[in-house]
Motif scaffolding. Structure first.
Motif, PDB file in Angstrom:
ATOM      1  N   THR A  31       0.837  -1.203   0.000  1.00  0.00           N
ATOM      2  CA  THR A  31       0.000   0.000   0.000  1.00  0.00           C
ATOM      3  C   THR A  31       0.873   1.255   0.000  1.00  0.00           C
ATOM      4  O   THR A  31       2.004   1.250   0.509  1.00  0.00           O
ATOM      5  CB  THR A  31      -0.919   0.037   1.235  1.00  0.00           C
ATOM      6  OG1 THR A  31      -0.113   0.077   2.422  1.00  0.00           O
ATOM      7  CG2 THR A  31      -1.821  -1.193   1.281  1.00  0.00           C
ATOM      8  N   TYR A  32       0.348   2.321  -0.564  1.00  0.00           N
ATOM      9  CA  TYR A  32       1.087   3.590  -0.562  1.00  0.00           C
ATOM     10  C   TYR A  32       0.098   4.750  -0.661  1.00  0.00           C
ATOM     11  O   TYR A  32      -1.050   4.597  -1.095  1.00  0.00           O
ATOM     12  CB  TYR A  32       2.109   3.652  -1.697  1.00  0.00           C
ATOM     13  CG  TYR A  32       1.508   3.657  -3.083  1.00  0.00           C
ATOM     14  CD1 TYR A  32       1.125   4.841  -3.713  1.00  0.00           C
ATOM     15  CD2 TYR A  32       1.312   2.459  -3.780  1.00  0.00           C
ATOM     16  CE1 TYR A  32       0.568   4.851  -4.993  1.00  0.00           C
ATOM     17  CE2 TYR A  32       0.763   2.451  -5.052  1.00  0.00           C
ATOM     18  CZ  TYR A  32       0.394   3.646  -5.658  1.00  0.00           C
ATOM     19  OH  TYR A  32      -0.156   3.641  -6.900  1.00  0.00           O
ATOM     20  N   GLY A  33       0.564   5.900  -0.258  1.00  0.00           N
ATOM     21  CA  GLY A  33      -0.223   7.128  -0.380  1.00  0.00           C
ATOM     22  C   GLY A  33       0.609   8.196  -1.062  1.00  0.00           C
ATOM     23  O   GLY A  33       1.830   8.242  -0.904  1.00  0.00           O
ATOM     24  N   LEU A  34      -0.039   9.032  -1.818  1.00  0.00           N
ATOM     25  CA  LEU A  34       0.636  10.128  -2.518  1.00  0.00           C
ATOM     26  C   LEU A  34       0.006  11.445  -2.078  1.00  0.00           C
ATOM     27  O   LEU A  34      -1.190  11.668  -2.289  1.00  0.00           O
ATOM     28  CB  LEU A  34       0.512   9.956  -4.030  1.00  0.00           C
ATOM     29  CG  LEU A  34       1.256  10.981  -4.890  1.00  0.00           C
ATOM     30  CD1 LEU A  34       2.765  10.847  -4.704  1.00  0.00           C
ATOM     31  CD2 LEU A  34       0.884  10.820  -6.360  1.00  0.00           C
ATOM     32  N   ILE A  35       0.807  12.274  -1.435  1.00  0.00           N
ATOM     33  CA  ILE A  35       0.337  13.582  -0.972  1.00  0.00           C
ATOM     34  C   ILE A  35       0.909  14.645  -1.898  1.00  0.00           C
ATOM     35  O   ILE A  35       2.129  14.800  -2.008  1.00  0.00           O
ATOM     36  CB  ILE A  35       0.783  13.864   0.474  1.00  0.00           C
ATOM     37  CG1 ILE A  35       0.262  12.787   1.420  1.00  0.00           C
ATOM     38  CG2 ILE A  35       0.307  15.245   0.927  1.00  0.00           C
ATOM     39  CD1 ILE A  35       0.779  12.925   2.847  1.00  0.00           C
ATOM     40  N   LYS A  36       0.053  15.372  -2.594  1.00  0.00           N
ATOM     41  CA  LYS A  36       0.493  16.501  -3.405  1.00  0.00           C
ATOM     42  C   LYS A  36       0.255  17.779  -2.617  1.00  0.00           C
ATOM     43  O   LYS A  36      -0.805  17.938  -1.995  1.00  0.00           O
ATOM     44  CB  LYS A  36      -0.265  16.536  -4.733  1.00  0.00           C
ATOM     45  CG  LYS A  36       0.101  15.391  -5.677  1.00  0.00           C
ATOM     46  CD  LYS A  36      -0.588  15.544  -7.030  1.00  0.00           C
ATOM     47  CE  LYS A  36      -0.175  14.433  -7.974  1.00  0.00           C
ATOM     48  NZ  LYS A  36      -0.831  14.561  -9.311  1.00  0.00           N
ATOM     49  N   THR A  45       3.199  23.972   2.299  1.00  0.00           N
ATOM     50  CA  THR A  45       2.272  24.986   2.814  1.00  0.00           C
ATOM     51  C   THR A  45       0.823  24.518   2.850  1.00  0.00           C
ATOM     52  O   THR A  45       0.096  24.807   3.786  1.00  0.00           O
ATOM     53  CB  THR A  45       2.374  26.269   1.964  1.00  0.00           C
ATOM     54  OG1 THR A  45       3.726  26.746   2.013  1.00  0.00           O
ATOM     55  CG2 THR A  45       1.447  27.358   2.481  1.00  0.00           C
ATOM     56  N   LEU A  46       0.396  23.780   1.841  1.00  0.00           N
ATOM     57  CA  LEU A  46      -1.007  23.395   1.767  1.00  0.00           C
ATOM     58  C   LEU A  46      -1.156  22.123   0.939  1.00  0.00           C
ATOM     59  O   LEU A  46      -0.615  22.032  -0.162  1.00  0.00           O
ATOM     60  CB  LEU A  46      -1.829  24.525   1.135  1.00  0.00           C
ATOM     61  CG  LEU A  46      -3.342  24.350   1.077  1.00  0.00           C
ATOM     62  CD1 LEU A  46      -3.928  24.378   2.489  1.00  0.00           C
ATOM     63  CD2 LEU A  46      -3.971  25.444   0.221  1.00  0.00           C
ATOM     64  N   ILE A  47      -1.883  21.136   1.470  1.00  0.00           N
ATOM     65  CA  ILE A  47      -2.143  19.902   0.731  1.00  0.00           C
ATOM     66  C   ILE A  47      -3.181  20.172  -0.348  1.00  0.00           C
ATOM     67  O   ILE A  47      -4.233  20.762  -0.083  1.00  0.00           O
ATOM     68  CB  ILE A  47      -2.630  18.791   1.681  1.00  0.00           C
ATOM     69  CG1 ILE A  47      -1.502  18.353   2.603  1.00  0.00           C
ATOM     70  CG2 ILE A  47      -3.137  17.588   0.884  1.00  0.00           C
ATOM     71  CD1 ILE A  47      -1.905  17.317   3.631  1.00  0.00           C
ATOM     72  N   THR A  48      -2.889  19.747  -1.566  1.00  0.00           N
ATOM     73  CA  THR A  48      -3.831  19.928  -2.673  1.00  0.00           C
ATOM     74  C   THR A  48      -4.586  18.643  -3.011  1.00  0.00           C
ATOM     75  O   THR A  48      -5.683  18.703  -3.556  1.00  0.00           O
ATOM     76  CB  THR A  48      -3.105  20.443  -3.927  1.00  0.00           C
ATOM     77  OG1 THR A  48      -2.043  19.542  -4.274  1.00  0.00           O
ATOM     78  CG2 THR A  48      -2.521  21.823  -3.668  1.00  0.00           C
ATOM     79  N   SER A  49      -3.988  17.489  -2.722  1.00  0.00           N
ATOM     80  CA  SER A  49      -4.701  16.226  -2.964  1.00  0.00           C
ATOM     81  C   SER A  49      -4.032  15.090  -2.216  1.00  0.00           C
ATOM     82  O   SER A  49      -2.830  15.151  -1.916  1.00  0.00           O
ATOM     83  CB  SER A  49      -4.761  15.899  -4.465  1.00  0.00           C
ATOM     84  OG  SER A  49      -3.482  15.565  -4.955  1.00  0.00           O
TER      85      SER A  49
END
Length: 216
Positions: A31-36, A45-49
């Motif tokens: 499993t993995y997650g991708l934070i943009k 500064t701010l998570i977009t997705s």
């Protein structure tokens, strides 16, 4: 120059089983997650997705978001997008908020100090002033100057007026900061200006006095 843009961070999770790979029928996936996120000066500064997915351990086939069973997607999100992983992505926003709070606090403190300086003036206090509101023959393009208190007597303050005028207040602030405004040669020696101390507050409210610096 302001450096900003978007970047991404991958968070690796645990191995899950029980799902058939549509490519090779293997049943083990990582499993993995991708934070943009949006960054400012490379500070997150701010998570977009936020996206979650699984990768087949055998053929490396990836399945993401809607390709996953809903319950599995929720489990992966809960496991990977923890406070430890998510909060650092708002570091820039937290820093900006702290700077705003500090700026407001500093402005309020300076305002309180200046009120004290006006009510209790001292020799060598430096006033950044709007010269057009004090003198009739001032060039409106260069309307900012500095006045320095030289004597206090009988309810009056005696001021020296700077020889130099500025088109921006920042020029006057710079000369105070660098010590240039503390030199005798900085001021016009043709005469002094006398102002009743009880009128200084009215001049501040009218915008004739912009700010006051008391040298320590």
């Amino acid at each position: 120059m302001i450096f900003f843009g978007s970047r991404s961070k991958t968070v690796t999770g645990q191995v899950v089983e029980g799902i058939n790979c549509p490519n090779c029928e293997n049943q083990q996936f990582i499993t993995y997650g991708l934070i943009k996120y949006f960054h400012l000066y490379w500070i997150p500064t701010l998570i977009t997705s936020k996206t979650v997915g699984i990768e087949c351990t055998h053929c490396k086939k990836n399945m993401v978001n809607n390709e996953l069973p809903e319950h599995l997607s929720k489990e992966i999100k809960t496991a990977l997008f923890t406070k430890k992983q998510v909060l650092p992505m708002f570091s820039g926003l937290i820093i900006i908020a702290c700077l705003v709070v500090f700026g407001v606090y500093t402005a309020q403190k300076n305002s309180a100090n200046e009120l004290t300086y006006i009510e209790q003036p001292a020799v060598h206090d430096l006033y950044i002033v709007n010269l057009t509101k004090i003198f009739d023959d001032t060039d409106p393009e260069y309307k900012y100057g500095i006045m320095r208190i030289t004597h206090l007597k009988s309810g009056q303050a005696e001021f020296q007026v700077s020889r130099i005028a500025y088109n921006k207040r920042s020029g006057a602030r710079k000369d105070i900061r660098t010590g240039k405004a503390s030199s005798e040669a900085y001021y016009d020696d043709s005469g002094s200006l006398y102002i009743d101390i009880d009128k200084l507050k009215d001049m501040k409210e009218a915008g004739a006095i912009n700010s006051i610096k008391r040298l320590e």
